[in-house]
Scaffold this motif. Structure first.
Motif, PDB file in Angstrom:
ATOM      1  N   VAL A   1       0.744  -1.251  -0.219  1.00  0.00           N
ATOM      2  CA  VAL A   1      -0.141  -0.080   0.028  1.00  0.00           C
ATOM      3  C   VAL A   1       0.715   1.330  -0.019  1.00  0.00           C
ATOM      4  CG1 VAL A   1      -1.614   1.192   1.274  1.00  0.00           C
ATOM      5  CG2 VAL A   1      -2.059  -1.058   0.984  1.00  0.00           C
ATOM      6  N   THR A   2       1.943   1.158   0.740  1.00  0.00           N
ATOM      7  CA  THR A   2       2.859   2.480   0.597  1.00  0.00           C
ATOM      8  C   THR A   2       3.397   2.923  -0.552  1.00  0.00           C
ATOM      9  OG1 THR A   2       4.512   0.995   1.641  1.00  0.00           O
ATOM     10  CG2 THR A   2       3.210   2.127   3.178  1.00  0.00           C
ATOM     11  N   GLU A   3       3.338   1.880  -1.494  1.00  0.00           N
ATOM     12  CA  GLU A   3       4.090   2.162  -2.909  1.00  0.00           C
ATOM     13  C   GLU A   3       3.402   3.343  -3.523  1.00  0.00           C
ATOM     14  OE1 GLU A   3       5.255  -0.176  -6.956  1.00  0.00           O
ATOM     15  OE2 GLU A   3       4.629  -1.297  -5.208  1.00  0.00           O
ATOM     16  N   TYR A   4       2.016   3.344  -3.601  1.00  0.00           N
ATOM     17  CA  TYR A   4       1.460   4.239  -4.452  1.00  0.00           C
ATOM     18  C   TYR A   4      -0.148   4.838  -3.597  1.00  0.00           C
ATOM     19  CZ  TYR A   4       4.078   3.484  -8.476  1.00  0.00           C
ATOM     20  OH  TYR A   4       5.086   3.185  -9.368  1.00  0.00           O
ATOM     21  N   GLY A   5      -0.498   3.840  -2.636  1.00  0.00           N
ATOM     22  CA  GLY A   5      -1.674   4.216  -1.955  1.00  0.00           C
ATOM     23  C   GLY A   5      -2.714   3.038  -2.219  1.00  0.00           C
ATOM     24  N   VAL A   6      -3.698   3.259  -1.557  1.00  0.00           N
ATOM     25  CA  VAL A   6      -4.914   2.437  -1.387  1.00  0.00           C
ATOM     26  C   VAL A   6      -5.262   1.934  -2.683  1.00  0.00           C
ATOM     27  CG1 VAL A   6      -7.075   1.495  -0.351  1.00  0.00           C
ATOM     28  CG2 VAL A   6      -5.319   2.663   0.988  1.00  0.00           C
ATOM     29  N   HIS A   7      -5.744   2.897  -3.630  1.00  0.00           N
ATOM     30  CA  HIS A   7      -6.415   2.677  -4.754  1.00  0.00           C
ATOM     31  C   HIS A   7      -5.253   3.010  -5.786  1.00  0.00           C
ATOM     32  CE1 HIS A   7      -9.423   3.913  -1.922  1.00  0.00           C
ATOM     33  NE2 HIS A   7     -10.030   2.703  -2.213  1.00  0.00           N
ATOM     34  N   TRP A   8      -4.556   3.959  -6.062  1.00  0.00           N
ATOM     35  CA  TRP A   8      -3.426   4.235  -7.034  1.00  0.00           C
ATOM     36  C   TRP A   8      -2.637   3.264  -7.423  1.00  0.00           C
ATOM     37  CZ3 TRP A   8      -3.979   9.558  -8.261  1.00  0.00           C
ATOM     38  CH2 TRP A   8      -3.434   9.981  -9.393  1.00  0.00           C
ATOM     39  N   ASN A   9      -2.301   3.299  -8.706  1.00  0.00           N
ATOM     40  CA  ASN A   9      -1.129   2.438  -9.229  1.00  0.00           C
ATOM     41  C   ASN A   9      -0.486   3.351 -10.257  1.00  0.00           C
ATOM     42  OD1 ASN A   9      -2.710   1.848 -11.785  1.00  0.00           O
ATOM     43  ND2 ASN A   9      -4.079   0.828 -10.709  1.00  0.00           N
ATOM     44  N   PHE A  10       0.537   2.689 -10.884  1.00  0.00           N
ATOM     45  CA  PHE A  10       1.391   3.242 -12.026  1.00  0.00           C
ATOM     46  C   PHE A  10       0.467   3.541 -13.290  1.00  0.00           C
ATOM     47  CE2 PHE A  10       5.347   3.054 -15.011  1.00  0.00           C
ATOM     48  CZ  PHE A  10       5.686   4.325 -14.404  1.00  0.00           C
ATOM     49  N   PHE A  11      -0.615   2.657 -13.558  1.00  0.00           N
ATOM     50  CA  PHE A  11      -1.130   3.151 -14.673  1.00  0.00           C
ATOM     51  C   PHE A  11      -1.853   4.605 -14.510  1.00  0.00           C
ATOM     52  CE2 PHE A  11      -1.056  -1.394 -15.502  1.00  0.00           C
ATOM     53  CZ  PHE A  11      -0.370  -1.445 -16.748  1.00  0.00           C
ATOM     54  N   PHE A  12      -2.404   4.823 -13.486  1.00  0.00           N
ATOM     55  CA  PHE A  12      -2.959   6.193 -13.139  1.00  0.00           C
ATOM     56  C   PHE A  12      -1.927   7.222 -13.424  1.00  0.00           C
ATOM     57  CE2 PHE A  12      -5.926   3.804 -10.393  1.00  0.00           C
ATOM     58  CZ  PHE A  12      -7.054   3.835 -11.349  1.00  0.00           C
ATOM     59  N   THR A  13      -0.638   6.929 -12.859  1.00  0.00           N
ATOM     60  CA  THR A  13       0.490   8.051 -13.061  1.00  0.00           C
ATOM     61  C   THR A  13       0.520   8.092 -14.571  1.00  0.00           C
ATOM     62  OG1 THR A  13       1.429   7.512 -10.888  1.00  0.00           O
ATOM     63  CG2 THR A  13       2.919   8.551 -12.708  1.00  0.00           C
ATOM     64  N   LEU A  14       0.773   7.046 -15.303  1.00  0.00           N
ATOM     65  CA  LEU A  14       1.172   7.225 -16.712  1.00  0.00           C
ATOM     66  C   LEU A  14      -0.182   7.761 -17.474  1.00  0.00           C
ATOM     67  CD1 LEU A  14       2.641   3.724 -17.372  1.00  0.00           C
ATOM     68  CD2 LEU A  14       3.638   6.051 -17.458  1.00  0.00           C
ATOM     69  N   GLY A  15      -1.371   7.630 -17.077  1.00  0.00           N
ATOM     70  CA  GLY A  15      -2.605   8.208 -17.626  1.00  0.00           C
ATOM     71  C   GLY A  15      -2.657   9.619 -17.639  1.00  0.00           C
TER      72      GLY A  15
END
Length: 496
Positions: free
Chosen positions: A235-249
């Motif tokens: 969870v501490t990587e990006y948060g509870v719901h966030w992931n790297f695809f959201f960052t890229l998007g």
């Protein structure tokens, strides 16, 4: 997934401290070293032309398995693996004459006095094999790491750190974004060369949103699958719901917004520095840093996903820094007063200066030396200023190495002033596998994520010994390579 095993999985990738930058540099040097040996075999023996089964196997061993073994079996001796790759390349270079690369004869070009045709504008943006090689090698390292990290054969020092420090996977995430920024410069350069008026800002913003939608959808699919399958997550990587695809998007629309500022600030590097400085000042002079790192999770979306939301500023700066590099190295650079050799020398000098610039900023930002320096520790979780500077410096160094290798072993590949014969020369100087990984980057990355999930849901990776893990990883990389080559043969292009 069994709750006890899930807890073990999460603990396996938590509270890690990473390794030092020298160690990371030695491991990642395997990619240029492999390309060096590939280039020596091709330029001196024409080993990969024609491309038969032996050439395919050698290509796979050098450009895929070498990276896999550098991060697993040879992780304790990366220098030895580099020596094994570099030594035969140097011997071939010193003892064998170069073979003549294929080139089609072309008729003399007709000169147009004062007008530059649309074709000439396109020809000013050549295909650089070293860029293809750089992008593909980064993609292979990324795909290898996302599955290998779940096995004990992959050293914990390479996995993402918890809060402070450097690691191979931390560098990989930033490099992924930087490389996307580099190739995005091609569209910027085409627009600059175009004689047609630039589209209105709202039209360009709408186009960038359309480009972002598929990545955001993938982010939602990943979120649903992780939660629905009760998949182990950090969870501490990006948060509870966030992931790297959201960052890229989210990058395309925000980059478009900042692109409008180039009218006032014509340097993408300056824009990147501006974002970095303002973000770092906010981290150091407010409660933002403690809020991101140690604040209790609230019920609101911002609190649940604060790592991903605030680190986005760092990734935006990385993307802009990459775009700045791309605008300098993608153009052909030839003119009436500058030969192709001088143009290539300018690219090498430019990359060298960029490397020195970002490295110097990183040094004085991350260390306290000579009575100066901010002594700020790198944090991928925050995507703070030293992290951004480290990623930019590393990637400029990688680009410089790949460009230098190409210039030494394939000195004619960049000497064309137009498209005539360029396809044959670039094909001769580019690994078939690396070309395929670069061309189908998005599809390969998606399949790598799907395979990673499938392996983790069906195999207890924590309980697999090293020989078994290596068999699984070799099969996994072979499948990805086959998919990439199959897509390339079918002429399917799906890049990030």
């Amino acid at each position: 997934m069994d709750s006890d095993y899930k807890a073990r999985k999460e603990a396996f990738v938590s509270n890690l401290a990473g390794s030092d930058i020298q160690d990371i540099n030695l491991v990642t040097l395997v990619a240029p070293a492999s390309v060096l040996l590939w280039s020596a075999l091709q330029s001196r023996l024409s080993y990969f032309s024609p491309y038969g089964p032996a050439a395919l196997l050698t290509d796979f061993l050098l450009n895929v398995l070498a990276i896999l073994f550098a991060t697993t079996a040879y992780s304790s001796a990366p220098l030895l693996l580099n020596i094994f790759l570099i030594t035969p390349a140097v011997l071939l270079y010193l003892t064998q004459p170069p073979v003549r690369s294929p080139q089609k004869a072309k008729p003399p070009r007709k000169q147009n006095d004062n007008k530059v045709s649309a074709q000439d504008e396109t020809e000013s943006l050549p295909v650089h094999p070293f860029l293809t090689t750089y992008r593909a090698s980064m993609m292979i390292v990324t795909c290898v790491a996302i599955l290998a990290v779940d096995f004990r054969a992959f050293p914990r020092r390479f996995a993402k750190v918890e809060n402070w420090g450097t690691s191979l996977m931390d560098l990989g995430v930033g490099s992924f974004v930087f490389s996307a920024g580099v190739v995005s410069a091609r569209a910027v350069l085409k627009n600059r060369a175009s004689k047609s008026p630039r589209a209105a800002f709202l039209a360009r913003l709408a186009g960038s949103v359309r480009h972002a939608v598929p990545l955001l959808v993938l982010g939602l699919i990943r979120l649903w699958s992780v939660k629905g399958l009760d998949y182990a997550e950090h969870v501490t990587e990006y948060g509870v719901h966030w992931n790297f695809f959201f960052t890229l998007g989210l990058l395309p629309p925000f980059v478009e917004i900042f692109d409008t500022l180039t009218v006032l600030i014509p340097s993408y590097e300056a824009l990147a520095l501006g974002i970095m400085v303002l973000y770092q000042v906010a981290l150091e002079s407010t409660e933002l840093k403690s809020y991101i790192l140690i604040s209790p999770r609230g019920s609101d979306l911002l609190s649940k996903n604060r790592e991903g939301i605030f680190s986005f500023l760092g990734y935006l700066a990385i993307f802009l820094a990459g775009r700045g590099s791309g605008t300098r190295i993608i153009p052909r650079g030839t003119s009436a007063s500058k030969s192709s050799q001088q143009a290539r020398k300018s690219i090498l000098v430019s990359l060298g200066l960029q490397l020195m610039f970002w490295s110097s900023l990183f040094f004085f930002n991350s260390y306290y030396a000579f009575g100066y320096g901010a002594n700020i520790v790198v944090s991928r979780r925050l995507a703070n200023m030293p992290y951004v500077l480290w990623v930019a410096a590393f990637n400029c160094g990688q680009l410089l190495l790949f460009c230098f290798i190409e210039t030494v072993f394939f000195p004619t590949v960049h000497r064309s002033s137009g498209k005539g014969g360029e396809e044959e020369r670039t094909s001769f100087a580019t690994s078939r596998i690396l070309h395929a990984f670069n061309r189908g980057g998005l599809a390969v990355f998606l399949i790598a994520n799907l395979l990673t999930g499938a392996v983790n849901l069906t195999i207890p990776t924590l309980d697999i010994n090293t020989p078994q893990a290596m068999v699984i990883l070799v099969i996994y990389t072979a499948i990805l390579t086959a998919v990439a080559l199959g897509m390339d043969k079918a002429n399917i292009k799906l890049r990030l």
